[in-house]
Design a protein around this motif. Structure first.
Motif, PDB file in Angstrom:
ATOM      1  N   HIS A 193      -0.778  13.037   6.721  1.00  0.00           N
ATOM      2  CA  HIS A 193       0.287  13.561   7.575  1.00  0.00           C
ATOM      3  C   HIS A 193       0.805  12.515   8.551  1.00  0.00           C
ATOM      4  N   SER A 194       0.116  11.382   8.694  1.00  0.00           N
ATOM      5  CA  SER A 194       0.521  10.373   9.671  1.00  0.00           C
ATOM      6  C   SER A 194       1.330   9.263   9.045  1.00  0.00           C
ATOM      7  N   GLY A 195       1.601   9.314   7.792  1.00  0.00           N
ATOM      8  CA  GLY A 195       2.374   8.255   7.158  1.00  0.00           C
ATOM      9  C   GLY A 195       2.443   8.488   5.660  1.00  0.00           C
ATOM     10  N   ASN A 196       2.829   7.466   4.942  1.00  0.00           N
ATOM     11  CA  ASN A 196       2.923   7.540   3.496  1.00  0.00           C
ATOM     12  C   ASN A 196       1.527   7.497   2.894  1.00  0.00           C
ATOM     13  N   TYR A 197       1.131   8.577   2.248  1.00  0.00           N
ATOM     14  CA  TYR A 197      -0.225   8.669   1.684  1.00  0.00           C
ATOM     15  C   TYR A 197      -0.420   7.661   0.551  1.00  0.00           C
ATOM     16  N   ASP A 198       0.644   7.371  -0.206  1.00  0.00           N
ATOM     17  CA  ASP A 198       0.541   6.393  -1.290  1.00  0.00           C
ATOM     18  C   ASP A 198       0.196   5.016  -0.736  1.00  0.00           C
ATOM     19  N   ASP A 199       0.747   4.658   0.431  1.00  0.00           N
ATOM     20  CA  ASP A 199       0.434   3.374   1.037  1.00  0.00           C
ATOM     21  C   ASP A 199      -1.061   3.260   1.354  1.00  0.00           C
ATOM     22  N   LEU A 200      -1.658   4.363   1.834  1.00  0.00           N
ATOM     23  CA  LEU A 200      -3.082   4.342   2.168  1.00  0.00           C
ATOM     24  C   LEU A 200      -3.939   4.173   0.913  1.00  0.00           C
ATOM     25  N   VAL A 201      -3.568   4.863  -0.170  1.00  0.00           N
ATOM     26  CA  VAL A 201      -4.330   4.743  -1.409  1.00  0.00           C
ATOM     27  C   VAL A 201      -4.223   3.328  -1.968  1.00  0.00           C
ATOM     28  N   VAL A 202      -3.019   2.767  -1.935  1.00  0.00           N
ATOM     29  CA  VAL A 202      -2.830   1.391  -2.415  1.00  0.00           C
ATOM     30  C   VAL A 202      -3.642   0.411  -1.573  1.00  0.00           C
ATOM     31  N   ALA A 203      -3.627   0.598  -0.247  1.00  0.00           N
ATOM     32  CA  ALA A 203      -4.408  -0.276   0.630  1.00  0.00           C
ATOM     33  C   ALA A 203      -5.887  -0.180   0.313  1.00  0.00           C
ATOM     34  N   LEU A 204      -6.364   1.019   0.043  1.00  0.00           N
ATOM     35  CA  LEU A 204      -7.771   1.224  -0.280  1.00  0.00           C
ATOM     36  C   LEU A 204      -8.147   0.514  -1.574  1.00  0.00           C
ATOM     37  N   VAL A 205      -7.389   0.770  -2.635  1.00  0.00           N
ATOM     38  CA  VAL A 205      -7.750   0.227  -3.953  1.00  0.00           C
ATOM     39  C   VAL A 205      -7.566  -1.290  -3.993  1.00  0.00           C
ATOM     40  N   SER A 206      -6.451  -1.785  -3.461  1.00  0.00           N
ATOM     41  CA  SER A 206      -6.151  -3.218  -3.555  1.00  0.00           C
ATOM     42  C   SER A 206      -7.134  -4.063  -2.762  1.00  0.00           C
ATOM     43  N   HIS A 207      -7.652  -3.547  -1.652  1.00  0.00           N
ATOM     44  CA  HIS A 207      -8.612  -4.308  -0.863  1.00  0.00           C
ATOM     45  C   HIS A 207     -10.046  -4.110  -1.346  1.00  0.00           C
ATOM     46  N   THR A 208     -10.223  -3.319  -2.381  1.00  0.00           N
ATOM     47  CA  THR A 208     -11.537  -3.144  -2.987  1.00  0.00           C
ATOM     48  C   THR A 208     -11.714  -4.026  -4.207  1.00  0.00           C
TER      49      THR A 208
ATOM     50  N   LEU B  23       0.737  -8.111  -6.808  1.00  0.00           N
ATOM     51  CA  LEU B  23       0.543  -6.671  -6.988  1.00  0.00           C
ATOM     52  C   LEU B  23       1.371  -5.870  -5.993  1.00  0.00           C
ATOM     53  N   PHE B  24       1.329  -6.255  -4.722  1.00  0.00           N
ATOM     54  CA  PHE B  24       2.099  -5.535  -3.707  1.00  0.00           C
ATOM     55  C   PHE B  24       3.598  -5.662  -3.954  1.00  0.00           C
ATOM     56  N   CYS B  25       4.025  -6.824  -4.413  1.00  0.00           N
ATOM     57  CA  CYS B  25       5.448  -7.019  -4.707  1.00  0.00           C
ATOM     58  C   CYS B  25       5.893  -6.091  -5.842  1.00  0.00           C
ATOM     59  N   PHE B  26       5.063  -5.951  -6.877  1.00  0.00           N
ATOM     60  CA  PHE B  26       5.377  -5.054  -7.992  1.00  0.00           C
ATOM     61  C   PHE B  26       5.444  -3.602  -7.513  1.00  0.00           C
ATOM     62  N   LEU B  27       4.480  -3.196  -6.682  1.00  0.00           N
ATOM     63  CA  LEU B  27       4.460  -1.815  -6.189  1.00  0.00           C
ATOM     64  C   LEU B  27       5.648  -1.545  -5.269  1.00  0.00           C
ATOM     65  N   TYR B  28       6.062  -2.549  -4.513  1.00  0.00           N
ATOM     66  CA  TYR B  28       7.217  -2.375  -3.638  1.00  0.00           C
ATOM     67  C   TYR B  28       8.512  -2.258  -4.461  1.00  0.00           C
ATOM     68  N   ASP B  29       8.639  -3.082  -5.495  1.00  0.00           N
ATOM     69  CA  ASP B  29       9.840  -3.030  -6.329  1.00  0.00           C
ATOM     70  C   ASP B  29       9.950  -1.715  -7.078  1.00  0.00           C
ATOM     71  N   THR B  30       8.800  -1.140  -7.443  1.00  0.00           N
ATOM     72  CA  THR B  30       8.814   0.160  -8.146  1.00  0.00           C
ATOM     73  C   THR B  30       8.767   1.335  -7.177  1.00  0.00           C
ATOM     74  N   LYS B  31       8.892   1.069  -5.862  1.00  0.00           N
ATOM     75  CA  LYS B  31       8.986   2.082  -4.804  1.00  0.00           C
ATOM     76  C   LYS B  31       7.720   2.941  -4.681  1.00  0.00           C
ATOM     77  N   VAL B  32       6.584   2.381  -5.077  1.00  0.00           N
ATOM     78  CA  VAL B  32       5.315   3.074  -4.838  1.00  0.00           C
ATOM     79  C   VAL B  32       4.942   2.987  -3.360  1.00  0.00           C
ATOM     80  N   ILE B  33       5.204   1.836  -2.745  1.00  0.00           N
ATOM     81  CA  ILE B  33       4.990   1.663  -1.311  1.00  0.00           C
ATOM     82  C   ILE B  33       6.310   1.297  -0.668  1.00  0.00           C
TER      83      ILE B  33
END
Length: 787
Positions: free
Chosen positions: A174-189, A412-422
């Protein structure tokens, strides 16, 4: 889009729906590639700033200039190289917001050209992934120990489960884009092999025990993550997809993962088989593989996968190392990694959006997720490392290394940004997190881990502390075939006998090209395990020392090994082997070799760098052999000379001379250079040689030479240099004496010492070989950090 046609590559811009950023644009067809020049026709609108090629060249030039300036300024701080490339993107973005530069930036980067430079530079990212796939030894997964598997799997699963639990318990969505949080979690793991390999290469610890374990764990993690993410992408159902399309994508992915290795790898092995030994692979084969690389990338996109997936699978299918793997790396490394990849990184960072300052809650939430993920991952990698009895500092260093981020995450982040995931803000936060994490990890590992620490001289490993008739353990290093005969001469000089045998470790050093994982091959163990003779890079070395061992039964035991490593990390293999085998002395070849007429046959700067690094951190004594000509010591008389001034290094050289004169075919002359006639050192040397004189009166002579300055020493050495076949000299590093006063100013190679450097000068026209000896350094000399 607040742009007018004059600031774009478009002829006109008409808004359709500004709320959804939809516009109708008019572009010249075909688009203008090459301009008519500064004085061309204005009516045709083919001015330089309205044509793609001139703009692309200016953009590349500007990015290259800013990147190199940033790298020059940040180099003293010891930051990763890609940080300067990311900083260049941030500087360019800041210039768009500053009034003095905004108009020029819109002129150089008009709307409509970003996609062009991004598309072209993306080829560099694809080639970077392909090159790292080529350098992976995929078969290493089957040879991994439990430690690497445990660390890799624990570092993947534990952070994901912990972070998912946190996300499910607290309403972060509820505090922001939930997809961004999931991407941050997975990509930094996840862990990227390419990032870890580049990071270790920058720190020059790729060949250390810690570096090898980190590469092994990263390889396992990268392959597992690629399988999981590719499968997840294939089964992901969108609004326009159906069960039939998902099934087709999954089957296509399985076929690609199976058919490429089954078809391409045997074909590449056929190419290697039909390439003559020592010859380069034909360029036609290399070009076919490059074309296949882009075809597979296109097929990956057709099954809803990333373009780089096909490049990665094809890279894994290429047999690593020479001749094919090294040829591909040499062909593509400069164009892909050195030229296009920095542009890709800078342009990717340029897309970040830091203008949404009202979303501070989202930024704080994402920052918390990133920090929490890294802390859990450090603990997840640290605990199994400590359980495997790793030292605490090394375990923490390994955990930090496996947490580093780099170019792969940027792509990876550039691809996700271009596809509007984040969104743009999430992309910006993740870009900054990469910079912060990479800097912290690099500084921390430099402080925590010192690969030379274990070589500290707490145990005496030198010639002087050996018992008179004990076995001598030596390590001889060979780079080129011409070094083999000269190393045999050194072994003969040490007079191996059944009463005083020599155990020699023969290390053949080969430059690592076309693969990322260094290799160490103990040939005798391999032959004993298989019972067969395998073809090897070191066949000549193995055969020569096998014959030498056969000719000296019960007197010589030779154990040939091959180390394939980067030139800047070869000293790790040398010192590790000497440390493990409890060697008393390491014999290194000099980096120059002369022909019989005095011409330099080769001059290898990498060998010189290796020699200097071994001298600094060696766990035992070191000898550098300057070869003029091959002297067959056995079967002919050898005129040996020892230049003695005093000090630990000269005493070590004296111990070698004591062993040499056990051979009746060696005639030794000890030249003791003293400042005055009643020098106290003269009596000590005479006493040490007294027992030897009685046993070998026919082949030893002691002569005291008075030299009050360096000029007298130089004159004396010039007189005797042609009277001997072999010289033994102490390096005497850091010791000053009147006998060498003034010679230091003319020293060209400090690793040889003052006397050794003078004797090695081509101006003397000598054919005598020289062995320069440095005694084992004390533990205090090893206490400094190796950066």
């Amino acid at each position: 889009m607040n742009s007018n046609p004059n600031e774009t590559m478009f002829l006109s811009i008409t808004p359709v729906d500004e709320a959804t950023h939809r516009y109708t644009v008019c572009l010249a067809a075909p688009p203008h590639i090459v301009s008519d020049g500064l004085w061309g026709s204005a009516a045709a609108n083919r001015k330089p700033m309205k044509s793609f090629l001139p703009l692309f060249e200016l953009q590349v030039l500007l990015i290259f200039a800013i990147t190199q300036i940033c790298r020059l300024l940040l180099n003293p701080l010891g930051l990763p190289i890609f940080i300067s490339q990311m900083l260049a993107g941030l500087i360019l973005q800041a210039c768009f917001a500053l009034d003095p530069f905004a108009s020029y930036m819109r002129l150089l980067f008009p709307y409509g050209t970003h996609d062009t430079i991004t598309t072209i530079s993306s080829i560099g990212f694809v080639l970077f992934i392909f090159i790292n796939g080529v350098q992976m030894d995929f078969g290493l997964i089957t040879r991994m120990g439990k430690r690497a598997w445990t660390i890799a799997i624990s570092g993947l699963l534990v952070p994901i489960f912990c972070a998912i639990s946190i996300l499910s318990l607290f309403p972060f969505g509820h505090s922001g884009n939930y997809d961004d949080l999931v991407v941050a979690l997975v990509s930094h793991t996840v862990i990227s092999f390419a990032v870890i390999s580049s990071f270790l290469n920058e720190l020059q610890i790729q060949n250390s025990e810690l570096g090898k374990l980190a590469l092994s764990s990263a390889l396992i993690s990268d392959v597992l993550c690629t399988i999981v993410t590719s499968t997840g992408t294939a089964v992901m159902v969108t609004e326009d997809s159906n069960v039939k399309e998902v099934t087709r994508n999954i089957l296509s992915l399985i076929c690609m993962g199976i058919l490429i290795p089954l078809v391409c790898r045997p074909a590449m092995l056929w190419i290697i088989k039909h390439t003559p030994e020592g010859r380069a692979v034909k360029d036609g084969y290399v070009y076919v593989i490059i074309v296949l690389l882009f075809i597979l990338g296109w097929l990956s996109v057709k099954i809803n996968q990333e373009f780089v997936l096909g490049a990665f699978i094809l890279g894994l299918s290429v047999p690593e190392g020479p001749p094919l793997g090294s040829a591909l790396v040499k062909k593509l490394n400069f164009f892909g990694t050195t030229f296009l990849l920095p542009i890709f990184v800078s342009i990717s960072v340029l897309k970040a959006d830091f203008s949404a300052t009202h979303s501070s809650t989202s930024v704080m939430t994402m920052t918390f997720v990133v920090i929490f993920t890294h802390l859990v991952k450090i603990i997840a990698c640290l605990v199994p490392s400590l359980y495997c009895n790793m030292p605490w500092r090394d375990a923490l260093s390994l955990a930090l290394i496996l947490n580093t981020k780099g170019v792969v995450e940027i792509g990876l982040f550039c691809f996700l940004y271009d596809t509007k995931v984040i969104d743009g803000l999430g992309f910006g936060v993740m870009i900054l997190s990469i910079m912060v994490v990479a800097c912290i990890v690099q500084w921390s590992v430099k402080f925590l881990y010192d690969p030379s620490r274990k070589f500290a001289g707490y145990q005496k490993r030198n010639m002087m502390n050996l018992k008179p008739w004990s076995e001598l353990r030596m390590l001889v290093c060979i780079h080129k075939p011409s070094h083999i005969s000269s190393m045999i001469d050194v072994l003969d000089l040490c007079c191996p006998t059944t009463e005083s045998p020599i155990i020699v470790e023969v290390l053949h050093l080969i430059e690592l090209v076309g693969r990322a994982l260094p290799i160490f091959i103990p040939h005798r163990l391999r032959r004993q395990a298989s019972g067969l003779q395998h073809k090897s890079y070191s066949d000549d070395v193995i055969l020569t020392f096998d014959i030498y061992e056969h000719d000296n039964p019960h007197a010589v035991s030779a154990y040939p090994c091959t180390a394939i490593a980067p030139p800047n990390l070869m000293h790790e293999d040398v010192c590790n082997l000497a440390f493990d085998k409890v060697a008393s002395i390491i014999i290194l070849p000099f980096h120059q070799r002369w022909s019989s007429d005095g011409e330099v046959q080769f001059d290898d700067k990498n060998i010189r760098t290796l020699n200097n690094r071994v001298l600094e951190i060696s766990p035992c004594s070191v000898g550098i052999l300057v070869t003029r000509a091959s002297h067959q010591i056995r079967g002919s008389t050898t005129r040996l000379a020892l230049i003695y001034l005093g000090g630990h290094d000269d005493e070590e050289a004296l111990c070698i001379a004591r062993r040499a004169i056990r051979n009746p075919e060696v005639n030794l002359v000890v030249y003791h250079l003293v400042f005055k006639e009643d020098d106290e050192w003269g009596q000590e040397v005479d006493d040490e040689l007294e027992d030897v004189k009685h046993a070998h009166e026919h082949n030893i002579r002691y002569q005291q030479i008075i030299a009050k300055e360096g000029a007298q020493t130089a004159a004396f050495l010039s007189d005797i240099v042609k009277e001997h076949d072999f010289f033994l000299v102490g390096r005497r590093h850091g010791i000053e004496s009147p006998q060498t006063d003034g010679l230091t100013d003319w020293s060209e190679f400090p690793e040889l010492g003052v006397i050794g450097d003078f004797l090695a000068s081509p101006d003397l026209e000598s054919r005598a070989s020289i062995l320069v000896v440095q005694q084992q350094l004390s533990s205090k000399a090893h206490s400094g950090w190796l950066f």
